[in-house]
Design a protein around this motif. Structure first.
Motif, mmCIF file in Angstrom:
data_model
loop_
_atom_site.group_PDB
_atom_site.id
_atom_site.type_symbol
_atom_site.label_atom_id
_atom_site.label_comp_id
_atom_site.label_asym_id
_atom_site.label_seq_id
_atom_site.Cartn_x
_atom_site.Cartn_y
_atom_site.Cartn_z
ATOM 1 N N GLU A 353 -11.785 10.805 -10.802
ATOM 2 C CA GLU A 353 -12.540 10.230 -9.690
ATOM 3 C C GLU A 353 -11.812 9.015 -9.115
ATOM 4 N N ALA A 354 -11.279 8.156 -10.002
ATOM 5 C CA ALA A 354 -10.536 6.976 -9.548
ATOM 6 C C ALA A 354 -9.278 7.395 -8.793
ATOM 7 N N ALA A 355 -8.571 8.419 -9.316
ATOM 8 C CA ALA A 355 -7.337 8.877 -8.677
ATOM 9 C C ALA A 355 -7.617 9.485 -7.314
ATOM 10 N N PHE A 356 -8.702 10.255 -7.221
ATOM 11 C CA PHE A 356 -9.052 10.910 -5.958
ATOM 12 C C PHE A 356 -9.287 9.856 -4.860
ATOM 13 N N MET A 357 -10.100 8.837 -5.175
ATOM 14 C CA MET A 357 -10.362 7.786 -4.181
ATOM 15 C C MET A 357 -9.140 6.887 -4.011
ATOM 16 N N GLY A 358 -8.347 6.736 -5.088
ATOM 17 C CA GLY A 358 -7.170 5.882 -5.013
ATOM 18 C C GLY A 358 -6.115 6.423 -4.073
ATOM 19 N N VAL A 359 -5.905 7.744 -4.082
ATOM 20 C CA VAL A 359 -4.901 8.337 -3.194
ATOM 21 C C VAL A 359 -5.238 8.023 -1.740
ATOM 22 N N ILE A 360 -6.492 8.182 -1.387
ATOM 23 C CA ILE A 360 -6.913 7.900 -0.008
ATOM 24 C C ILE A 360 -6.804 6.400 0.288
ATOM 25 N N GLY A 361 -7.351 5.589 -0.635
ATOM 26 C CA GLY A 361 -7.382 4.150 -0.414
ATOM 27 C C GLY A 361 -6.008 3.519 -0.387
ATOM 28 N N VAL A 362 -5.121 3.931 -1.311
ATOM 29 C CA VAL A 362 -3.779 3.343 -1.369
ATOM 30 C C VAL A 362 -2.973 3.714 -0.129
ATOM 31 N N ALA A 363 -3.036 4.984 0.289
ATOM 32 C CA ALA A 363 -2.286 5.410 1.475
ATOM 33 C C ALA A 363 -2.725 4.625 2.714
ATOM 34 N N ALA A 364 -4.046 4.538 2.901
ATOM 35 C CA ALA A 364 -4.553 3.779 4.055
ATOM 36 C C ALA A 364 -4.240 2.294 3.916
ATOM 37 N N GLY A 365 -4.282 1.773 2.680
ATOM 38 C CA GLY A 365 -4.001 0.360 2.449
ATOM 39 C C GLY A 365 -2.567 -0.015 2.742
ATOM 40 N N ILE A 366 -1.632 0.858 2.402
ATOM 41 C CA ILE A 366 -0.214 0.591 2.688
ATOM 42 C C ILE A 366 -0.007 0.476 4.194
ATOM 43 N N VAL A 367 -0.580 1.418 4.943
ATOM 44 C CA VAL A 367 -0.459 1.380 6.408
ATOM 45 C C VAL A 367 -1.110 0.108 6.951
ATOM 46 N N GLY A 368 -2.300 -0.196 6.453
ATOM 47 C CA GLY A 368 -3.007 -1.397 6.910
ATOM 48 C C GLY A 368 -2.261 -2.671 6.577
ATOM 49 N N GLY A 369 -1.701 -2.758 5.369
ATOM 50 C CA GLY A 369 -0.964 -3.949 4.964
ATOM 51 C C GLY A 369 0.294 -4.167 5.774
ATOM 52 N N LEU A 370 1.047 -3.086 6.017
ATOM 53 C CA LEU A 370 2.259 -3.200 6.827
ATOM 54 C C LEU A 370 1.921 -3.598 8.259
ATOM 55 N N SER A 371 0.835 -3.045 8.789
ATOM 56 C CA SER A 371 0.415 -3.390 10.156
ATOM 57 C C SER A 371 -0.021 -4.850 10.227
ATOM 58 N N ALA A 372 -0.795 -5.290 9.226
ATOM 59 C CA ALA A 372 -1.280 -6.679 9.209
ATOM 60 C C ALA A 372 -0.125 -7.665 9.098
ATOM 61 N N SER A 373 0.852 -7.357 8.235
ATOM 62 C CA SER A 373 1.999 -8.263 8.080
ATOM 63 C C SER A 373 2.833 -8.311 9.356
ATOM 64 N N TYR A 374 2.928 -7.188 10.062
ATOM 65 C CA TYR A 374 3.671 -7.164 11.337
ATOM 66 C C TYR A 374 2.985 -8.056 12.369
ATOM 67 N N ILE A 375 1.660 -7.975 12.434
ATOM 68 C CA ILE A 375 0.898 -8.828 13.359
ATOM 69 C C ILE A 375 1.063 -10.296 12.985
ATOM 70 N N LEU A 376 1.043 -10.594 11.682
ATOM 71 C CA LEU A 376 1.215 -11.977 11.224
ATOM 72 C C LEU A 376 2.591 -12.527 11.591
#
Length: 887
Positions: A353-376
């Motif tokens: 269950e953790a892995a299933f939600m983690g795959v979705i969350g980590v993938a979206a988080g990487i994109v979000g983090g890179l986008s946020a750092s670019y804006i910063l």
């Protein structure tokens, strides 16, 4: 196992709200980790690029290399790349005002070197043949000599020598050195460039850089300076490599830079180096590339600390989501265990269950983090380009992204570990009965009478429910307290940073201009030049305040009446140690500002001009600069007292009418007409170890500026300081290094503080958002799990009013507890930050605004979540809820 996994996915779909909230928590945590890693790498790369621009993109410089010697160096397998500059020679710079830098240093470059060397042409173009030159703007700003594009200059070019040894740019100027002229050549100026990097033109170099084109047919250019870059992987062994290139002993060479050679060893190495080529190691760039510089260490250490905070905070919050999931499926796990599911299978199911939600969350988080750092990065560059004197490059690395993924996985594993172990150890019978979490002790049944009297039955039930469900409410309390503590502590840090920056700003001055050329002018010439400057600036932008300040240090004949505070703090300056003398600063302000000043003090012009106004309040750094003490310099003087002084120079030749001579030293008497702690415009925050005597221009004009060590500066306040600075630089040939644009510094400070606030408050917001999702998930899911309990209470007659009171009181109980913990710990932490900063001259400010904001936000948050939960509960049918065994 496949059946259990399919069942898990089905449960996630049925509990969409909890699934979405958990995934959001994972996304936020991963985004933060990714953004922190990307910003840390970007800052490191930015610092390195700036170092290359300032100091040059090379590791080792070898002077005066022949072509044969050059070939042996560049073929070294440790060398990555190189470029070369041919030395033409030195020539005297006529009219130079910098006594320690009296030459120009002419270098010839080929087309490849023009691309590799850090030569930034600001006007004109690069030379195309050996009769053209590009000159450094430093010649004008530092040397005081102005050349224009199109000018033709004739130089007598040669070598610098001392005791028969040739000197290079890394050898300081010596008054007893010789210039051995080899030829005379005329050049045409075709461009002006910025000062070359410090690695190519050291700070103490005796020659200003002048660049021409290398003529390959010129036989005099048979030697060159070689700029070498080593492969990064061998930089840690650079001293051994350089020792081999120079042909000196490895051990002794290493000791010179990283050890303590004996006198004998130092002597041996010196003899070896005297026979080798002159060299320069560019440690300014090496230190960034081998990760031992404090700036890089600070960036990575801060990133590590922030990441640890993110992991701990996120693990606590996300773990609660998995715990709620386990709690919801307790009966299901009990039934599975009763028909043969092993503890290992149940643990694997939780991790699935953790892995299933983690795959979705980590993938979206990487994109979000890179986008946020670019804006910063974009935001930081817009706000801090003038403050940092560099731009931040967006340079996220694959290693940083992989690190973020690994840390996110660690966070998820830590979050799911305890719930997985708990689920696997659960007794099937207790799980089916759902009685694992119901552990009531006798003291849990005791309720303070105050609760019953003030809040009634609803309050009593709410209190008992909190006592029996400590684990769930502990997570809510920790989430709220952590967010509140972080906000209050960082608010205190920002307040301290803002107050400190405002305190050390250059008072209310917009521009401070140092007039180094004044000494060569007469009083009338200087007055005319200043008048021209003021009129020209006034034509473009209105001047509101202006001081034409002149001053010199005077040595008092007799020991002054120093205050006891001054004697304690500053024995050296008071002449109480080593008998250094007693000094005071005598300053004139210009007629207009002088009249404003004496009017402010209530002194008539006639009285003021009969002597000087003693201004003696000052401050002094104590305890190794960690503290500041304010006090008066003198004690016991009064209006009418007379001070006798001499000018601190041996060139004083003109005496005043009231002077008297002693041992060929001219002394002057000056009457104190008034005493004041009010400082004039331009000197509000100026640091001095002595007092000030403010005199009129008429008094100051009796001294010839050329005969005394007189300092002259203009303090200007105007509507457009940047425009005024451009006028001073472009029309009056005043170098930028002689101008302090305090208005720009204040703007830079404000932008820097605002950017830090954005980073810190952004961090607080995301951490708080993780906490909010956790609180929302915990409260709403808890309400759903207690639906049967609520339905039973309503079925036996609990009114809507009493029911609402019970729910609200639960919020009050854990909200109050969290606020008390968060406010107290945050306030203490803010005080710890204040003490650690050593800012004793700034008083500690209780973070009341932050506390009020935190309390209001927490109340609104809990009211909103409770309102949402109550609406959901009221939609349920009492009978159906009681009959339903599983939610």
């Amino acid at each position: 196992m496949q059946i259990l996994n399919r069942l898990t996915i089905r449960n996630l779909k049925l509990n969409k709200k909890r699934t979405i909230v958990t995934i959001i928590g994972i996304i936020l945590a991963t985004s933060l980790l990714t953004a922190v890693a990307a910003m840390a790498v970007s800052l490191k790369e930015s610092i390195t690029l700036r170092a290359k621009k300032v100091d040059g993109d090379f590791h080792l410089l070898l002077y005066d290399m022949t072509d044969k010697e050059k070939e042996s160096i560049i073929n070294n397998r440790q060398v990555e790349s190189y470029y070369e500059m041919h030395e033409v020679g030195y020539a005297v710079l006529d009219g130079c005002v910098n006594d320690s830098k009296p030459y120009v240093y002419i270098e010839a470059l080929d087309s490849d070197t023009f691309e590799k060397a850090e030569i930034n042409v600001t006007s004109g173009r690069l030379p195309e043949d050996d009769s053209e030159i590009v000159i450094s703007s430093h010649i004008k700003t530092n040397g005081g000599v102005k050349y224009n594009i199109g000018d033709e200059i004739t130089f007598d070019v040669g070598d610098r020598t001392y005791n028969g040894k040739k000197l290079y740019q890394n050898d300081d100027y010596r008054e007893d050195e010789l210039l051995d002229v080899k030829k005379t050549k005329t050049y045409k100026v075709v461009g002006i460039c910025d000062r070359l990097p410090y690695g190519e033109e050291p700070r103490t170099a005796p020659g200003y850089s002048v660049i021409t084109f290398a003529n390959k047919s010129d036989t005099s250019l048979n030697k060159s300076d070689i700029y070498i870059r080593f492969h990064k992987k061998v930089l840690k062994d650079r001293y051994n490599i350089i020792a081999d290139i120079l042909g000196v002993d490895r051990i002794l060479f290493n000791k010179q830079y990283s050890g303590s050679p004996t006198d004998e060893e130092a002597g041996i190495l010196k003899n070896q180096l005297d026979k080798a080529h002159s060299y320069y190691i560019n440690n300014s760039i090496i230190k960034y590339e081998v990760f031992y510089d404090s700036s890089v260490a600070f960036v990575y250490n801060m990133a590590a600390v922030v990441m640890v905070i993110i992991i701990i905070t996120s693990a606590v919050c996300i773990s609660n989501s998995f715990a709620i999931s386990i709690n919801q499926k307790t009966k299901q796990y009990g039934m599975l265990a009763s028909i043969g599911a092993t503890p290992r299978q149940i643990r694997k199911n939780v991790f699935f269950e953790a892995a299933f939600m983690g795959v979705i969350g980590v993938a979206a988080g990487i994109v979000g983090g890179l986008s946020a750092s670019y804006i910063l990065v974009i935001l930081s560059n817009k706000m801090l380009i003038d403050t940092l004197e560099m731009s931040i490059v967006y340079a996220p690395s694959l290693l940083g992204v992989l690190l973020s993924i690994v840390l996110a996985i660690v966070t998820i594993v830590l979050s799911a570990l305890v719930p997985a172990i708990r689920a696997s150890r659960m007794s099937p019978i207790m799980a089916i009965n759902h009685s694992e979490d119901i552990k009531i002790k006798s003291k849990s049944l005791r309720t303070p009478e105050l609760v019953s009297k003030v809040w009634g039955e609803g309050g009593v039930i709410a209190y008992k429910n909190m006592k029996r469900n400590k684990r769930k409410y502990r997570v809510i309390t920790i989430s709220i307290a952590l967010s509140v503590m972080t906000f209050i502590a960082l608010y205190g840090f920002m307040s301290l940073l803002t107050d400190s920056a405002n305190r050390y700003a250059n008072g209310n001055i917009d521009l401070r201009v140092y007039m180094s050329s004044y000494k060569s002018m007469s009083v009338d010439e200087a007055d005319k030049k200043v008048s021209d400057i003021v009129n020209r600036i006034n034509n473009e932008t209105n001047i509101t305040d202006f001081t034409f300040a002149r001053g010199f240090y005077a040595s008092l004949k007799d020991e002054p009446k120093y205050s006891s505070d001054y004697k304690k703090v500053n024995k050296y300056e008071a002449g109480l140690s080593e008998n250094t003398g007693y000094y005071i600063s005598i300053i004139s302000l210009g007629n207009e500002e002088y009249e404003k000043y004496i009017k402010k003090l209530g002194i008539s012009k006639e009285t003021a001009q009969s002597g000087g106004i003693l201004v003696d309040n000052t401050y002094q750094y104590i305890n190794n600069g960690n503290n500041v003490k304010y006090f008066n310099v003198y004690d016991g003087y009064k209006a009418g007292d007379v001070l006798t002084y001499r000018i601190d120079t041996s060139n004083s030749s003109k005496s005043l009418d009231n002077s008297k001579s002693s041992d060929d030293t001219t002394f002057y008497d000056i009457k104190i007409v008034a005493l004041s702690n009010e400082r004039p415009f331009g000197y509000e925050n100026a640091y001095t170890s002595y007092g000030y005597l403010i005199v009129s221009d008429d008094y100051m004009n009796q001294f010839n500026p050329g005969d005394i060590d007189c300092s002259v500066l203009l303090n200007i306040n105007c509507d457009d300081p940047d425009k005024a600075q451009d006028i001073l630089v472009n029309e009056f040939d005043i170098g930028k290094n002689n101008i302090v644009n305090a208005a720009q510094e204040r703007r830079n400070n404000e932008n820097l503080i605002l950017t830090i606030k954005i980073f810190l408050y952004g961090f607080i917001a995301v951490v708080s958002l993780i906490g909010i999702t956790n609180i929302f998930n915990t409260v709403t899911t808890g309400m759903e799990l207690r639906g049967k309990e609520f339905a039973m209470l309503q079925s036996i007659g609990m009114t809507k009013r009493e029911f609402d009171k019970m729910i609200r009181m639960e919020s009050v109980f854990y909200g109050s507890k969290a606020l008390i913990i968060g406010v107290v710990s945050g306030t203490l932490l803010s005080y710890v930050i204040y003490i650690s900063a050593g800012e004793s001259q700034l008083r500690y400010v209780f973070p009341l605004p932050a506390i009020v904001i935190a309390v209001v936000v927490v109340i609104i948050l809990l009211l909103g979540i409770m309102k949402y939960s109550l609406v959901q509960i009221r939609k349920q049918n009492i009978i159906e809820t009681i009959r339903n065994e599983n939610i």
